[in-house]
Design a protein around this motif. Structure first.
Motif, PDB file in Angstrom:
ATOM      1  N   ILE A   1       0.836  -1.206   0.000  1.00  0.00           N
ATOM      2  CA  ILE A   1       0.000   0.000   0.000  1.00  0.00           C
ATOM      3  C   ILE A   1       0.866   1.249   0.000  1.00  0.00           C
ATOM      4  N   LYS A   2       1.947   1.214   0.786  1.00  0.00           N
ATOM      5  CA  LYS A   2       2.845   2.373   0.866  1.00  0.00           C
ATOM      6  C   LYS A   2       3.492   2.641  -0.480  1.00  0.00           C
ATOM      7  N   ARG A   3       3.929   1.566  -1.170  1.00  0.00           N
ATOM      8  CA  ARG A   3       4.563   1.765  -2.486  1.00  0.00           C
ATOM      9  C   ARG A   3       3.590   2.397  -3.479  1.00  0.00           C
ATOM     10  N   SER A   4       2.388   1.847  -3.534  1.00  0.00           N
ATOM     11  CA  SER A   4       1.413   2.377  -4.493  1.00  0.00           C
ATOM     12  C   SER A   4       1.077   3.834  -4.190  1.00  0.00           C
ATOM     13  N   ARG A   5       0.870   4.152  -2.910  1.00  0.00           N
ATOM     14  CA  ARG A   5       0.572   5.553  -2.569  1.00  0.00           C
ATOM     15  C   ARG A   5       1.764   6.454  -2.825  1.00  0.00           C
ATOM     16  N   MET A   6       2.978   5.951  -2.563  1.00  0.00           N
ATOM     17  CA  MET A   6       4.166   6.773  -2.783  1.00  0.00           C
ATOM     18  C   MET A   6       4.330   7.091  -4.262  1.00  0.00           C
ATOM     19  N   GLU A   7       4.126   6.090  -5.132  1.00  0.00           N
ATOM     20  CA  GLU A   7       4.223   6.343  -6.567  1.00  0.00           C
ATOM     21  C   GLU A   7       3.175   7.347  -7.016  1.00  0.00           C
ATOM     22  N   LYS A   8       1.968   7.185  -6.518  1.00  0.00           N
ATOM     23  CA  LYS A   8       0.905   8.127  -6.892  1.00  0.00           C
ATOM     24  C   LYS A   8       1.228   9.532  -6.410  1.00  0.00           C
ATOM     25  N   LEU A   9       1.697   9.635  -5.155  1.00  0.00           N
ATOM     26  CA  LEU A   9       2.008  10.954  -4.597  1.00  0.00           C
ATOM     27  C   LEU A   9       3.178  11.600  -5.324  1.00  0.00           C
ATOM     28  N   GLN A  10       4.207  10.818  -5.648  1.00  0.00           N
ATOM     29  CA  GLN A  10       5.352  11.391  -6.357  1.00  0.00           C
ATOM     30  C   GLN A  10       4.957  11.884  -7.742  1.00  0.00           C
TER      31      GLN A  10
ATOM     32  N   ILE B   1       9.552  13.909  -3.022  1.00  0.00           N
ATOM     33  CA  ILE B   1       9.469  13.533  -4.426  1.00  0.00           C
ATOM     34  C   ILE B   1      10.600  12.603  -4.833  1.00  0.00           C
ATOM     35  N   ALA B   2      11.770  12.777  -4.231  1.00  0.00           N
ATOM     36  CA  ALA B   2      12.908  11.910  -4.579  1.00  0.00           C
ATOM     37  C   ALA B   2      13.265  10.961  -3.446  1.00  0.00           C
ATOM     38  N   ALA B   3      12.410  10.871  -2.426  1.00  0.00           N
ATOM     39  CA  ALA B   3      12.720  10.022  -1.276  1.00  0.00           C
ATOM     40  C   ALA B   3      12.428   8.563  -1.604  1.00  0.00           C
ATOM     41  N   SER B   4      13.200   7.679  -0.978  1.00  0.00           N
ATOM     42  CA  SER B   4      12.963   6.247  -1.138  1.00  0.00           C
ATOM     43  C   SER B   4      11.867   5.798  -0.176  1.00  0.00           C
TER      44      SER B   4
ATOM     45  N   ASP C   1      12.010   3.793   2.395  1.00  0.00           N
ATOM     46  CA  ASP C   1      12.396   3.795   3.807  1.00  0.00           C
ATOM     47  C   ASP C   1      12.627   5.197   4.353  1.00  0.00           C
ATOM     48  N   GLU C   2      12.781   6.190   3.484  1.00  0.00           N
ATOM     49  CA  GLU C   2      13.046   7.559   3.933  1.00  0.00           C
ATOM     50  C   GLU C   2      11.769   8.307   4.300  1.00  0.00           C
ATOM     51  N   ILE C   3      10.627   7.816   3.885  1.00  0.00           N
ATOM     52  CA  ILE C   3       9.356   8.475   4.210  1.00  0.00           C
ATOM     53  C   ILE C   3       8.866   7.899   5.534  1.00  0.00           C
ATOM     54  N   THR C   4       9.057   8.635   6.604  1.00  0.00           N
ATOM     55  CA  THR C   4       8.691   8.169   7.952  1.00  0.00           C
ATOM     56  C   THR C   4       7.799   9.149   8.697  1.00  0.00           C
ATOM     57  N   GLU C   5       7.473  10.266   8.105  1.00  0.00           N
ATOM     58  CA  GLU C   5       6.656  11.256   8.796  1.00  0.00           C
ATOM     59  C   GLU C   5       5.216  10.751   8.912  1.00  0.00           C
ATOM     60  N   PRO C   6       4.612  10.816  10.097  1.00  0.00           N
ATOM     61  CA  PRO C   6       3.231  10.341  10.248  1.00  0.00           C
ATOM     62  C   PRO C   6       2.279  11.098   9.330  1.00  0.00           C
ATOM     63  N   GLY C   7       1.430  10.351   8.637  1.00  0.00           N
ATOM     64  CA  GLY C   7       0.446  10.944   7.748  1.00  0.00           C
ATOM     65  C   GLY C   7       0.983  11.399   6.411  1.00  0.00           C
ATOM     66  N   ALA C   8       2.269  11.102   6.126  1.00  0.00           N
ATOM     67  CA  ALA C   8       2.847  11.579   4.864  1.00  0.00           C
ATOM     68  C   ALA C   8       2.181  10.934   3.652  1.00  0.00           C
ATOM     69  N   LEU C   9       1.710   9.692   3.808  1.00  0.00           N
ATOM     70  CA  LEU C   9       1.059   8.989   2.695  1.00  0.00           C
ATOM     71  C   LEU C   9      -0.401   8.679   3.022  1.00  0.00           C
ATOM     72  N   SER C  10      -0.990   9.496   3.826  1.00  0.00           N
ATOM     73  CA  SER C  10      -2.395   9.282   4.153  1.00  0.00           C
ATOM     74  C   SER C  10      -3.271   9.655   2.972  1.00  0.00           C
ATOM     75  N   THR C  11      -4.473   9.125   2.974  1.00  0.00           N
ATOM     76  CA  THR C  11      -5.407   9.442   1.888  1.00  0.00           C
ATOM     77  C   THR C  11      -5.763  10.928   1.894  1.00  0.00           C
TER      78      THR C  11
END
Length: 571
Positions: free
Chosen positions: A240-249, A279-282, A284-294
């Motif tokens: 889920i994190k990967r899919s949201r990260m790709e969409k967000l980036q 945008i260029a984070a991997s 494992d680098e995205i750790t902020e709470p709610g960074a990939l929330s809907t």
């Protein structure tokens, strides 16, 4: 009368007085009764038989007691030997116990001597059993926590027949192995729980939704099935994190492009700076709470939609702005102007699709122009220095033609210092031109095209400068020769017209001629001293090429004659 043998058996020596009294009384009663001698002898034999039976019973009792003591001694020795074998004691302990039985002479003493040894061995056996019981209990508890018993691992039971130290050490080693395995699983479960917690926070989910079995697992259950469930849940969240990260980036990339396209103010960008940093984070680098929330993704989507709508409204202005940006880059890079008016005009008047196509082409041209500007940077910097040297050379020409340059006045020392620096810089111009030529040749060899500077080939400009400089050198040499001839003619004495012995005075203007030669003035200067003969006119010299006109000289309105090198500028 009783026989002496029977008497000795029935009555010991201590009972002799009482025995005699009883026998005498018995004889008197028999005499009174009138018993015969045979009857008396029979009753005495019966009495003797009864005494023998009593002795025999007592003997059998003593014999049984002796056998019992011997059995107890043997059993004690055997038990000591068995306990020694059970707890793994060496045979010397049994030998020590048996040696205490030899030479004592009494079964009770033998039994009393072996009893302490037996009690000690029993105590040691019980202590060893407690150690085994403690170890096996801990082993079984850890196996139950890790669910090893249900997975085919047998339950450990203490064997009472083997209580040796070797067996205890084996159980202890197995316990340490289980403890180490438990610690490893505890750390792994803790890591998985922490990762599950952080992933759920990043995705904006409640960690308690995924702790249905996690809290129970962390509370004491470390089975392979529980760890596998945690790993499976983490992998699901990771997908889920990967899919949201790709969409967000993708959304952030579009948002940044639109920001750059429409020059969005920094105040409007501040609200999305935290998202834009990812945008260029991997992963494992995205750790902020709610960074990939809907909610965060919906906010970025709304911003992109808003910018797209704004882009449609401002597309024409954007095309004009990008076109001006392209022209500015070409101007800085000294590139020739290209005729993009048709494309720009067509794109500006058509619909959004056509303007978007024109804007895309302009972006490509801007990128190419920036790359070309960067590749020409070294040459342009050297060209700017060379232009500055040309400007100083032009100023030095004007300064050299000024007849009043040596007049004392306010700021004269500053002008003289500048003239000195300008002469030093002009002397370096051939080397500067040579280095610039080498840079241009290297650039053209790498790119395979001519290096143009404001629409003209730079190598041709440098070659023209070299030729003009050679012509000026030749002209200065010719003027120097001519001035020497004029000075020689002026210094020669006139022909004598009288024979007066009085020497003629030197011409009054000889000092002016000497001063003119020492200062390097040419004959074309305005005014000045009574020179014997005027030099050729300035208009006879070759004109200065157009590329030697620096922008500053052009702004001052200098003509070709004012830009030409004077012969005094290098003397």
């Amino acid at each position: 009368m009783l026989s002496l043998k029977l008497r000795a058996i029935l009555f010991p020596f201590q009972m002799e007085p009482r025995r005699e009294e009883l026998l005498h009384e018995l004889g008197e009663m028999w005499d009174e009764i009138g018993e015969g001698e045979d009857d008396r002898r029979g009753m005495l034999q019966a009495l003797e038989e009864e005494c023998l039976n009593v002795y025999r019973a007592k003997l059998e009792q003593v014999r049984h007691h002796r056998a019992q003591l011997r059995r107890e001694i043997a059993d004690s020795v055997a038990e000591v030997a068995a306990i020694c074998a059970t707890i793994g004691e060496p045979p010397t302990t049994v030998q020590t116990a048996c040696s205490s039985l030899q030479g004592t002479g009494s079964l009770k003493e033998d039994l009393g001597s072996i009893a302490p040894e037996l009690a000690e061995m029993r105590r040691r056996r019980e202590e060893r059993r407690r150690q085994f019981s403690d170890v096996t209990e801990r082993v079984n508890r850890i196996q139950q926590e890790m669910n090893l018993g249900g997975g085919g691992q047998p339950r450990v039971v203490a064997d009472g027949s083997d209580l040796t130290l070797t067996k205890l050490e084996e159980l202890t080693a197995y316990l340490q192995h289980l403890q180490s395995e438990k610690e490893s699983r505890t750390r792994k479960v803790a890591e998985l729980m922490a990762l599950l917690h952080s992933s759920s926070l990043v995705l904006g989910m409640d960690p308690r939704e995924f702790n249905g079995g996690g809290d129970q697992d962390a509370g004491g259950h470390f089975s392979d099935a529980a760890i596998a469930r945690l790993a499976s849940e983490i992998e699901r969240l990771r997908e889920i994190k990967r899919s949201r990260m790709e969409k967000l980036q993708d959304l952030v990339a579009s948002m940044l492009e639109l920001w750059h396209l429409m020059d969005t103010p920094a105040e409007e960008q501040t609200r999305f700076q935290g998202v834009a940093c990812n945008i260029a984070a991997s992963e494992d680098e995205i750790t902020e709470p709610g960074a990939l929330s809907t909610a965060s993704i919906r906010n970025v989507e709304a911003e992109v939609v808003r910018l797209e709508m704004l882009k449609e409204c401002r597309m024409k202005d954007l095309v004009a702005k990008k076109y001006e940006e392209l022209k500015e880059i070409r101007r800085r890079a000294r590139l020739p102007e290209e005729d993009d008016g048709d494309m720009f005009g067509a794109g500006a008047g058509d619909g959004d699709a056509e303007r978007a196509l024109v804007l895309e082409r302009l972006e490509v041209q801007i990128s190419e122009a920036k790359d070309l500007e960067f590749s020409r940077k070294d040459v342009l910097e050297r060209m700017d220095k060379w232009q500055a040297a040309l400007e100083e050379e032009s100023w030095l020409e004007e300064y050299s033609r000024n007849e009043n340059r040596y007049n004392v006045g306010k700021g004269t020392h500053l002008v003289l210092k500048r003239a000195e620096k300008a002469r030093a810089l002009v002397g370096k111009m051939p080397a500067m031109a040579e280095a610039l030529t080498a840079k241009v040749v290297a650039w053209e060899k790498e790119r395979g095209v001519k290096f143009e500077y404001d629409g003209e080939v730079l190598l041709e400009m440098l070659e023209e400068y070299g030729n003009a400089r050679k012509e000026k050198e030749q002209e200065r040499k010719r003027q120097r020769d001519q001035r020497r001839m004029q000075a020689a003619a002026a210094a020669a004495p006139p022909p004598e017209r009288d024979a007066s012995p009085v020497a003629r005075q030197p011409p009054k203007n000889i000092k002016n001629v000497t001063r003119t030669l020492s200062m390097g003035r040419n004959g074309g200067g305005a005014g000045g001293g009574g020179s014997a003969r005027k030099a050729p006119a300035v208009s006879s010299r070759p004109g200065t090429p157009s590329y030697l006109k620096s922008p500053m000289s052009a702004r001052r309105g200098g003509s070709d004659d004012t830009q030409m090198l004077s012969s005094d500028s290098f003397e």
